[in-house]
Write a protein that holds these residues in place. Structure first.
Motif, PDB file in Angstrom:
ATOM      1  N   TYR A  74     -21.205 -26.847  -6.345  1.00  0.00           N
ATOM      2  CA  TYR A  74     -21.661 -25.451  -6.354  1.00  0.00           C
ATOM      3  C   TYR A  74     -22.974 -25.366  -7.115  1.00  0.00           C
ATOM      4  CZ  TYR A  74     -21.674 -20.399  -7.268  1.00  0.00           C
ATOM      5  OH  TYR A  74     -22.017 -19.068  -7.360  1.00  0.00           O
ATOM      6  N   LEU A  75     -23.976 -24.787  -6.455  1.00  0.00           N
ATOM      7  CA  LEU A  75     -25.301 -24.661  -7.067  1.00  0.00           C
ATOM      8  C   LEU A  75     -25.397 -23.333  -7.789  1.00  0.00           C
ATOM      9  CD1 LEU A  75     -27.384 -26.926  -6.483  1.00  0.00           C
ATOM     10  CD2 LEU A  75     -25.617 -26.762  -4.753  1.00  0.00           C
ATOM     11  N   SER A  76     -25.610 -23.365  -9.087  1.00  0.00           N
ATOM     12  CA  SER A  76     -25.789 -22.125  -9.837  1.00  0.00           C
ATOM     13  C   SER A  76     -26.560 -22.400 -11.120  1.00  0.00           C
ATOM     14  CB  SER A  76     -24.425 -21.508 -10.172  1.00  0.00           C
ATOM     15  OG  SER A  76     -23.959 -21.978 -11.420  1.00  0.00           O
ATOM     16  N   LEU A 127     -23.920 -27.584 -10.355  1.00  0.00           N
ATOM     17  CA  LEU A 127     -25.258 -28.108 -10.650  1.00  0.00           C
ATOM     18  C   LEU A 127     -26.308 -27.014 -10.661  1.00  0.00           C
ATOM     19  CD1 LEU A 127     -25.455 -31.383  -8.492  1.00  0.00           C
ATOM     20  CD2 LEU A 127     -25.099 -31.192 -10.966  1.00  0.00           C
ATOM     21  N   SER A 128     -27.258 -27.149 -11.571  1.00  0.00           N
ATOM     22  CA  SER A 128     -28.439 -26.287 -11.631  1.00  0.00           C
ATOM     23  C   SER A 128     -29.670 -27.116 -11.303  1.00  0.00           C
ATOM     24  CB  SER A 128     -28.566 -25.697 -13.042  1.00  0.00           C
ATOM     25  OG  SER A 128     -29.867 -25.156 -13.230  1.00  0.00           O
ATOM     26  N   ILE A 129     -30.673 -26.492 -10.683  1.00  0.00           N
ATOM     27  CA  ILE A 129     -31.942 -27.199 -10.458  1.00  0.00           C
ATOM     28  C   ILE A 129     -33.005 -26.732 -11.449  1.00  0.00           C
ATOM     29  CG2 ILE A 129     -31.482 -27.635  -8.011  1.00  0.00           C
ATOM     30  CD1 ILE A 129     -33.579 -25.310  -7.501  1.00  0.00           C
ATOM     31  N   GLY A 130     -32.631 -25.884 -12.393  1.00  0.00           N
ATOM     32  CA  GLY A 130     -33.585 -25.418 -13.393  1.00  0.00           C
ATOM     33  C   GLY A 130     -33.189 -24.047 -13.904  1.00  0.00           C
ATOM     34  N   ASP A 131     -33.770 -23.652 -15.013  1.00  0.00           N
ATOM     35  CA  ASP A 131     -33.382 -22.400 -15.653  1.00  0.00           C
ATOM     36  C   ASP A 131     -34.125 -21.220 -15.058  1.00  0.00           C
ATOM     37  OD1 ASP A 131     -31.577 -23.701 -17.283  1.00  0.00           O
ATOM     38  OD2 ASP A 131     -33.053 -24.049 -18.860  1.00  0.00           O
TER      39      ASP A 131
HETATM   40  C1  9WO Z   1     -27.684 -12.162  -9.057  1.00  0.00           C
HETATM   41  C2  9WO Z   1     -27.711 -11.058  -9.856  1.00  0.00           C
HETATM   42  C3  9WO Z   1     -28.009  -9.723  -9.584  1.00  0.00           C
HETATM   43  C4  9WO Z   1     -27.945  -8.815 -10.635  1.00  0.00           C
HETATM   44  C5  9WO Z   1     -27.596  -9.232 -11.902  1.00  0.00           C
HETATM   45  C6  9WO Z   1     -27.304 -10.562 -12.158  1.00  0.00           C
HETATM   46  C7  9WO Z   1     -27.373 -11.444 -11.129  1.00  0.00           C
HETATM   47  N1  9WO Z   1     -27.131 -12.737 -11.114  1.00  0.00           N
HETATM   48  C8  9WO Z   1     -27.291 -13.156  -9.868  1.00  0.00           C
HETATM   49  C9  9WO Z   1     -27.059 -14.516  -9.528  1.00  0.00           C
HETATM   50  O1  9WO Z   1     -27.054 -15.389 -10.376  1.00  0.00           O
HETATM   51  N2  9WO Z   1     -26.856 -14.753  -8.221  1.00  0.00           N
HETATM   52  C10 9WO Z   1     -26.623 -16.073  -7.802  1.00  0.00           C
HETATM   53  C11 9WO Z   1     -27.544 -16.346  -6.649  1.00  0.00           C
HETATM   54  C12 9WO Z   1     -25.221 -16.292  -7.372  1.00  0.00           C
HETATM   55  C13 9WO Z   1     -25.057 -17.747  -7.016  1.00  0.00           C
HETATM   56  C14 9WO Z   1     -26.117 -18.224  -6.022  1.00  0.00           C
HETATM   57  N3  9WO Z   1     -27.390 -17.753  -6.436  1.00  0.00           N
HETATM   58  C15 9WO Z   1     -28.237 -18.549  -7.128  1.00  0.00           C
HETATM   59  C16 9WO Z   1     -28.134 -19.906  -7.345  1.00  0.00           C
HETATM   60  N4  9WO Z   1     -29.338 -18.123  -7.701  1.00  0.00           N
HETATM   61  N5  9WO Z   1     -29.938 -19.145  -8.328  1.00  0.00           N
HETATM   62  C17 9WO Z   1     -29.229 -20.222  -8.111  1.00  0.00           C
HETATM   63  C18 9WO Z   1     -29.569 -21.502  -8.668  1.00  0.00           C
HETATM   64  C19 9WO Z   1     -28.866 -22.621  -8.327  1.00  0.00           C
HETATM   65  C20 9WO Z   1     -29.219 -23.828  -8.919  1.00  0.00           C
HETATM   66  N6  9WO Z   1     -30.208 -23.891  -9.809  1.00  0.00           N
HETATM   67  C21 9WO Z   1     -30.897 -22.792 -10.153  1.00  0.00           C
HETATM   68  C22 9WO Z   1     -30.595 -21.577  -9.593  1.00  0.00           C
END
Ligand code: 9WO
Length: 242
Positions: A79-81, A124-128
């Motif tokens: 899961y990418l987040s 996993l994250s690809i960056g902050d």
């Molecule tokens: C959306 C949002 C809207 C209002 C307030 C807070 C909020 N948080 C988010 C959010 O984190 N949305 C994510 C979108 C849900 C999971 C998939 N999304 C995601 C993954 N955004 N960025 C990534 C990600 C993944 C890996 N590395 C860096 C960023």
């Protein structure tokens, strides 16, 4: 969205050569209600929606079924987040060893935490930073993993000299013109002395890593040659006031 990596470049070629296979699953196809609802209001209140657990579980079950049919044993759910562990080349190399990897792409505010607890092997994250969904981060990981597959790269694209293969940043690269309005390519690159050029490149890599990513150097055991080359350029640049 995935046409971005499937139509051109190294990943597209690997796909055409059957080095790997990409299955795109739409979790909406696994909804059971008349409205095909994939998201719902977040418990506890507040704005925004959360992806429901059941369609994702059914989608994943269909994927696991496919893995079984194909005899793919070593599989992982990712899961990418932004909450995940920061991805590096070591993680990429590990992923390239799996028979199958399922990337769960979240949308909205994210997915029901119970899906993560029950099914996700690796977050996993690809960056902050935050983007609008998990698809772009997933494509980025697919690109990085597919490059590592045997036969994905020709000799010009060879992985060996790539950034990070030796835990260091890449050295500078130059092409024609040799002199751009007085801005010259380093002389050593015209010497024809391959050993000298190798040393120069390694030294540039060490210097850049020292300047830009000191934490990478700290976690790397330098060889005798690398230590010597770094010491040499450090003292030279100190004299020159860099
Ligand atoms: C959306 C949002 C809207 C209002 C307030 C807070 C909020 N948080 C988010 C959010 O984190 N949305 C994510 C979108 C849900 C999971 C998939 N999304 C995601 C993954 N955004 N960025 C990534 C990600 C993944 C890996 N590395 C860096 C960023």
């Amino acid at each position: 969205m995935f046409s971005a990596i499937c139509q051109d470049g190294i990943v597209a070629r690997a796909l055409a050569n059957d080095l790997f296979n990409l299955d795109l699953i739409n979790p909406r196809d696994f909804t059971t209600d008349n409205y095909r609802r994939i998201d719902d209001k977040t418990f506890g209140g507040g704005a925004g929606m959360v992806m429901k657990l059941e369609p994702l579980e059914l989608a994943l079950a269909s994927i696991k079924c496919k893995y079984q049919q194909k005899g793919l044993k070593k599989t992982k759910v990712v899961y990418l987040s932004p909450q995940g562990k920061k991805t590096d080349q070591a993680v990429i190399n590990q992923l390239s060893l799996y028979d199958g990897v399922t990337f769960v792409c979240g949308r909205y505010e994210g997915i029901d935490e119970r899906f993560i607890q029950r099914n996700v092997d690796l977050e996993l994250s690809i960056g902050d930073f935050v983007v609008s969904g998990g698809e772009l981060p997933t494509m980025l990981l697919i690109d990085a993993v597919v490059r590592q597959l045997p036969g994905a790269m020709n000799s010009y694209e060879s992985v060996i000299n790539d950034s990070f293969m030796n835990g260091l940043l890449d050295c500078p690269h130059y092409t024609i013109p040799r002199d751009y309005n007085g801005d010259k390519v380093p002389e050593v690159l015209f010497s024809g002395n391959h050993e000298q050029i190798r040393k120069w490149r390694l030294q540039q890599s060490l210097w850049r890593t020292y300047q830009r990513r000191p934490e990478l150097l700290a976690s790397k055991q330098l060889t005798k040659e690398e230590s010597r080359l770094l010491d040499e350029i450090l003292s030279r640049n100190k004299v020159e006031g860099k």
